[in-house]
Write an enzyme that holds these catalytic residues in place. Structure first.
Site, PDB file in Angstrom:
ATOM      1  N   ASP B  99       0.854  -1.193   0.000  1.00  0.00           N
ATOM      2  CA  ASP B  99       0.000   0.000   0.000  1.00  0.00           C
ATOM      3  C   ASP B  99       0.892   1.247   0.000  1.00  0.00           C
ATOM      4  O   ASP B  99       1.123   1.878   1.038  1.00  0.00           O
ATOM      5  CB  ASP B  99      -0.920  -0.010   1.211  1.00  0.00           C
ATOM      6  CG  ASP B  99      -2.115   0.903   1.011  1.00  0.00           C
ATOM      7  OD1 ASP B  99      -2.109   1.675   0.035  1.00  0.00           O
ATOM      8  OD2 ASP B  99      -3.042   0.853   1.831  1.00  0.00           O
ATOM      9  N   CYS B 102       0.608   4.696   1.978  1.00  0.00           N
ATOM     10  CA  CYS B 102      -0.449   4.583   2.983  1.00  0.00           C
ATOM     11  C   CYS B 102      -0.094   5.597   4.071  1.00  0.00           C
ATOM     12  O   CYS B 102       1.078   5.739   4.433  1.00  0.00           O
ATOM     13  CB  CYS B 102      -0.459   3.174   3.554  1.00  0.00           C
ATOM     14  SG  CYS B 102      -1.840   2.900   4.664  1.00  0.00           S
ATOM     15  N   LEU B 209     -11.641   6.092   9.565  1.00  0.00           N
ATOM     16  CA  LEU B 209     -11.843   7.544   9.637  1.00  0.00           C
ATOM     17  C   LEU B 209     -12.490   7.816  10.992  1.00  0.00           C
ATOM     18  O   LEU B 209     -13.471   7.158  11.350  1.00  0.00           O
ATOM     19  CB  LEU B 209     -12.749   7.995   8.489  1.00  0.00           C
ATOM     20  CG  LEU B 209     -12.933   9.496   8.291  1.00  0.00           C
ATOM     21  CD1 LEU B 209     -13.237   9.802   6.830  1.00  0.00           C
ATOM     22  CD2 LEU B 209     -14.009  10.098   9.168  1.00  0.00           C
ATOM     23  N   HIS B 335       3.276   6.559   5.795  1.00  0.00           N
ATOM     24  CA  HIS B 335       4.092   5.616   6.563  1.00  0.00           C
ATOM     25  C   HIS B 335       4.483   4.374   5.752  1.00  0.00           C
ATOM     26  O   HIS B 335       4.860   3.367   6.327  1.00  0.00           O
ATOM     27  CB  HIS B 335       3.455   5.269   7.920  1.00  0.00           C
ATOM     28  CG  HIS B 335       2.008   4.891   7.862  1.00  0.00           C
ATOM     29  ND1 HIS B 335       1.052   5.485   8.637  1.00  0.00           N
ATOM     30  CD2 HIS B 335       1.366   3.973   7.128  1.00  0.00           C
ATOM     31  CE1 HIS B 335      -0.121   4.960   8.383  1.00  0.00           C
ATOM     32  NE2 HIS B 335       0.039   4.024   7.475  1.00  0.00           N
ATOM     33  N   ASN B 336       4.367   4.453   4.427  1.00  0.00           N
ATOM     34  CA  ASN B 336       4.875   3.390   3.542  1.00  0.00           C
ATOM     35  C   ASN B 336       5.508   4.056   2.320  1.00  0.00           C
ATOM     36  O   ASN B 336       4.809   4.338   1.342  1.00  0.00           O
ATOM     37  CB  ASN B 336       3.730   2.512   3.017  1.00  0.00           C
ATOM     38  CG  ASN B 336       3.338   1.389   3.947  1.00  0.00           C
ATOM     39  OD1 ASN B 336       3.840   1.282   5.045  1.00  0.00           O
ATOM     40  ND2 ASN B 336       2.437   0.554   3.485  1.00  0.00           N
ATOM     41  N   GLY B 385      -3.787   5.240  16.442  1.00  0.00           N
ATOM     42  CA  GLY B 385      -3.898   4.142  17.403  1.00  0.00           C
ATOM     43  C   GLY B 385      -5.046   3.225  17.041  1.00  0.00           C
ATOM     44  O   GLY B 385      -5.606   3.316  15.955  1.00  0.00           O
ATOM     45  N   SER B 391      -5.339   8.361  19.262  1.00  0.00           N
ATOM     46  CA  SER B 391      -4.195   8.589  18.381  1.00  0.00           C
ATOM     47  C   SER B 391      -3.364   9.742  18.923  1.00  0.00           C
ATOM     48  O   SER B 391      -3.741  10.377  19.908  1.00  0.00           O
ATOM     49  CB  SER B 391      -4.694   8.957  16.973  1.00  0.00           C
ATOM     50  OG  SER B 391      -5.562   7.977  16.491  1.00  0.00           O
ATOM     51  N   HIS B 409       4.486   4.527  13.630  1.00  0.00           N
ATOM     52  CA  HIS B 409       3.353   4.951  12.792  1.00  0.00           C
ATOM     53  C   HIS B 409       2.009   4.653  13.437  1.00  0.00           C
ATOM     54  O   HIS B 409       0.978   5.117  12.995  1.00  0.00           O
ATOM     55  CB  HIS B 409       3.412   4.286  11.423  1.00  0.00           C
ATOM     56  CG  HIS B 409       2.827   2.899  11.375  1.00  0.00           C
ATOM     57  ND1 HIS B 409       3.177   1.902  12.243  1.00  0.00           N
ATOM     58  CD2 HIS B 409       1.900   2.355  10.541  1.00  0.00           C
ATOM     59  CE1 HIS B 409       2.515   0.799  11.946  1.00  0.00           C
ATOM     60  NE2 HIS B 409       1.732   1.037  10.930  1.00  0.00           N
ATOM     61  N   GLY B 412       0.624  -0.693  16.647  1.00  0.00           N
ATOM     62  CA  GLY B 412       1.264  -1.969  16.323  1.00  0.00           C
ATOM     63  C   GLY B 412       0.491  -3.128  16.915  1.00  0.00           C
ATOM     64  O   GLY B 412       0.069  -3.087  18.078  1.00  0.00           O
TER      65      GLY B 412
END
Lengths: 143, 486
Positions: B99, B102, B209, B335-336, B385, B391, B409, B412
């Site tokens: 992705d 992303c 979202l 983050h990718n 989060g 988050s 990011h 996890g």
């Protein structure tokens, strides 16, 4: 169930292992397992749409990888999911040829119980093996 | 398959070194940025995957894992590695992730939680209609094939020209919303076919979202919070998604392209096919980099279109223009991605290809990658989060160059989707969240179960460990009051 989901592989994604007596059966069950990653109950999916396609690859691993990716493509482009497959694989001089008839329907979240979308088939721990009892494959899907 | 655990050397309370001797072929040691608790929670394959990355040509200094790290495919999630093209350094589609780009976007509002709470159900229900989610989500935007190539090359600029955003959104997006190096001649027809159907859709899995708010006690850095337009009880919207089918197809195309040539043409041997890599300075490497740029741009447009619909929904419910609701974008961050950046290595300034997979850039104050409006504060970083816990908004730390400016990011995962599915029920989670004041809507009960808060690590501990190491600093914590998921 001819396939089982694996708990501790690529934990943000989904991994499964399939065992079948024949190579055709292995491909059919891998495809069904992948559809089952996206919807909870395969029996909710009707077989109104029939799609025939064929492909060739230099080896059996690539053939399975390409086959599953083709189904991901139909899902994103034509909004189709398939729950029944008739696969016929033939060894050729320079590799393998597969003919497939897939039966399924347009994705309707109201009729189906969606689970998660498959982004891609990965090559991580990807394996197709002949065993004493038949065939085994391991697939990790990116979610 | 059994994976062994390294014997770590403690560098500090939040830095652990994995020796080069852990696995044959490692060119550099590994460094894990986590508390001892987070380190213990990491699954063993993480370290094996880190060791595999450490064996790739041209790697510099260390291979890194952050506090949110867990095993993935090829490269682990929550990791970073930098490669020097002058030393045969590689670029890898598996190191970027399927992705491409992303990432996260944060939209401000002038609304308070007291104003939004009574309307949260109405907002969420309308957002659920306006932002398609889940398997088979269909774009409401009609995009022609020829137009898609422009999207792939222009990124967010295309969206602004079409009226799907404000001019200022661009200066509040990484790369100003455009990967200038993108070349649409490097992407296949399949990329376009998958892409045109999915623009403005959220996806599923961990994509979401959320409507969130800021408690007074969760404002950690009052000065920067004020400067960035954040205040107590404010409502903001964050969302997480990527380049959808287009990016996924770019990754698949180049994985298939690289596997047969990697060893024969470039003599690169790998233990896992998802580590498929080619030298960055080769024509194959450049082709992927240009195609990846298209994925980056598609992702920026996807988030721009989603934001357009979010603004429209809020405008409808509050019967006010989005401008009057103060719906400015704070930031959009990936983050990718693989990124070309300059670092000082042993006194020499080098241009490196930094791979961040499930990891966020955390440029320290002053670095030129940071948009001018934020440059003196450090890069704004949005860390997503779990849907139950909240988050963070961070800024790039003063000592982030030690990880090639990379921080965590997200929270996890601690357990697999399959395991979470067996332990939790989506219906129970939704009910329990509702009782805690969070209205969550999804078209997938199983999807909700897989995303249970308990399937994730403690996000507070993840961001605290990054802060203790100087990689990033907390600005505010954001708590959810409503959300949608696929």
């Amino acid at each position: 169930m001819p396939y089982k989901f694996l708990e501790n592989v690529a934990i943000a994604d989904v991994a499964f292992e399939v065992r079948a007596q024949t190579i055709n059966g292995l491909f059919e069950d891998c495809a069904r397992a992948m559809t089952n990653v996206m919807i909870r109950d395969l029996s909710d999916l009707s077989q109104k749409v029939v799609r025939k396609f064929s492909m060739v690859a230099a080896n059996i691993e690539n053939l399975l990888f390409n086959f599953l990716n083709e189904l991901v493509y139909y899902k994103d482009v034509d909004f189709l999911l398939f729950g029944k497959f008739k696969v016929n694989i033939r060894k050729k001089e320079d590799g393998f040829e597969m003919k497939c008839i897939a039966y399924g329907d347009k994705i309707d979240p109201k009729k189906l119980k969606p689970v998660v979308d498959v982004k891609a088939v990965t090559m991580h721990m990807f394996e197709v093996k002949k065993t004493q009892r038949g065939w085994r494959a391991r697939i990790v899907l990116d979610i | 398959m059994e994976f062994k655990r390294p014997i770590f050397t403690k560098v500090s309370d939040v830095i652990w070194e994995m020796p080069k001797e852990f696995k044959r072929g490692m060119l550099v040691p590994g460094r894990i940025y986590a508390t001892e608790k987070l380190l213990k929670e990491m699954d063993n394959p993480v370290f094996d995957q880190l060791a595999n990355v450490a064996a790739l040509p041209g790697i510099q200094n260390y291979v890194f894992a952050l506090g949110d790290a867990h095993s993935g495919y090829g490269f682990n999630i929550g990791g970073a590695a930098a490669f020097d093209p002058e030393e045969g350094g590689i670029i890898s589609p598996g190191g970027v992730g399927v992705d491409i780009n992303c990432g996260m976007r944060l939209i401000l509002t002038d609304l308070t939680v007291d104003e939004v709470k009574p309307k949260v159900k109405e907002l969420v229900d309308n957002l659920f209609k306006a932002v398609p989610v889940g398997v088979g989500a269909k774009s409401a935007f009609k995009i022609r094939e020829s137009e898609f190539k422009t999207i792939a090359e222009e990124g967010a600029k295309w969206a602004i020209k079409k009226g799907y955003g404000w001019k200022e959104d661009i200066e509040r997006t990484e790369l100003n919303g455009t990967a200038e190096w993108a070349d649409s001649s490097k992407i296949s027809d399949k990329v376009i076919a998958r892409g045109i159907n999915q623009m403005g859709t959220l996806g599923s899995g961990n994509h979401y979202l959320e409507i969130q708010f800021i408690r007074d006690e969760n404002i950690v850095d009052k000065r920067i919070a004020k400067k960035w337009g954040l205040f107590k009880n404010q409502v903001v919207i964050t969302f997480h998604c990527g380049s959808r089918g287009a990016g996924h197809q770019i990754a698949t195309d180049y994985l298939q392209k690289f596997l047969p040539i990697m060893e024969t043409k470039y003599k690169i041997k790998i233990p896992d096919k998802e580590l498929a890599s080619v030298p960055f300075n080769s024509s194959d490497g450049q082709d992927y980099y240009k195609a990846m740029g298209c994925g980056v741009n598609v992702s920026f447009v996807n988030r721009q279109l989603i934001m357009h619909n979010v603004r429209t929904v809020f405008s409808k419910i509050f019967n006010k223009d989005p401008e009057k609701l103060g719906m400015r974008q704070l930031f959009d961050i990936a983050h990718n991605r693989a990124s070309v950046e300059r670092y000082n290595i042993d006194g020499v300034t080098k241009t490196l290809v930094v791979h961040r997979k499930g990891a966020t850039a955390s440029y320290s104050p002053g670095r030129k990658e940071i948009p001018k409006i934020y440059r003196s504060d450090g890069l704004p970083i949005i860390v997503g989060g779990s849907m139950e816990t909240g988050s963070y908004l961070l800024s790039g730390g003063d000592r982030s160059e030690q990880t090639f400016c990379t921080t965590a990011h997200g929270a996890g995962r601690t357990m697999s989707r399959t395991k979470a599915r067996g332990l939790f029920k989506g219906e129970d989670i939704q009910k329990s969240m509702f009782e805690r004041g969070i209205y969550e809507k999804s078209n997938s009960w199983t999807g909700l179960a897989e995303e249970a808060g308990q399937a994730y690590k403690d996000i507070d501990e993840v961001v605290n460990s990054a802060e203790m190491a100087g990689l990033s600093r907390r600005i505010v914590k954001l708590l959810p009051i409503g959300g949608i998921k696929g």
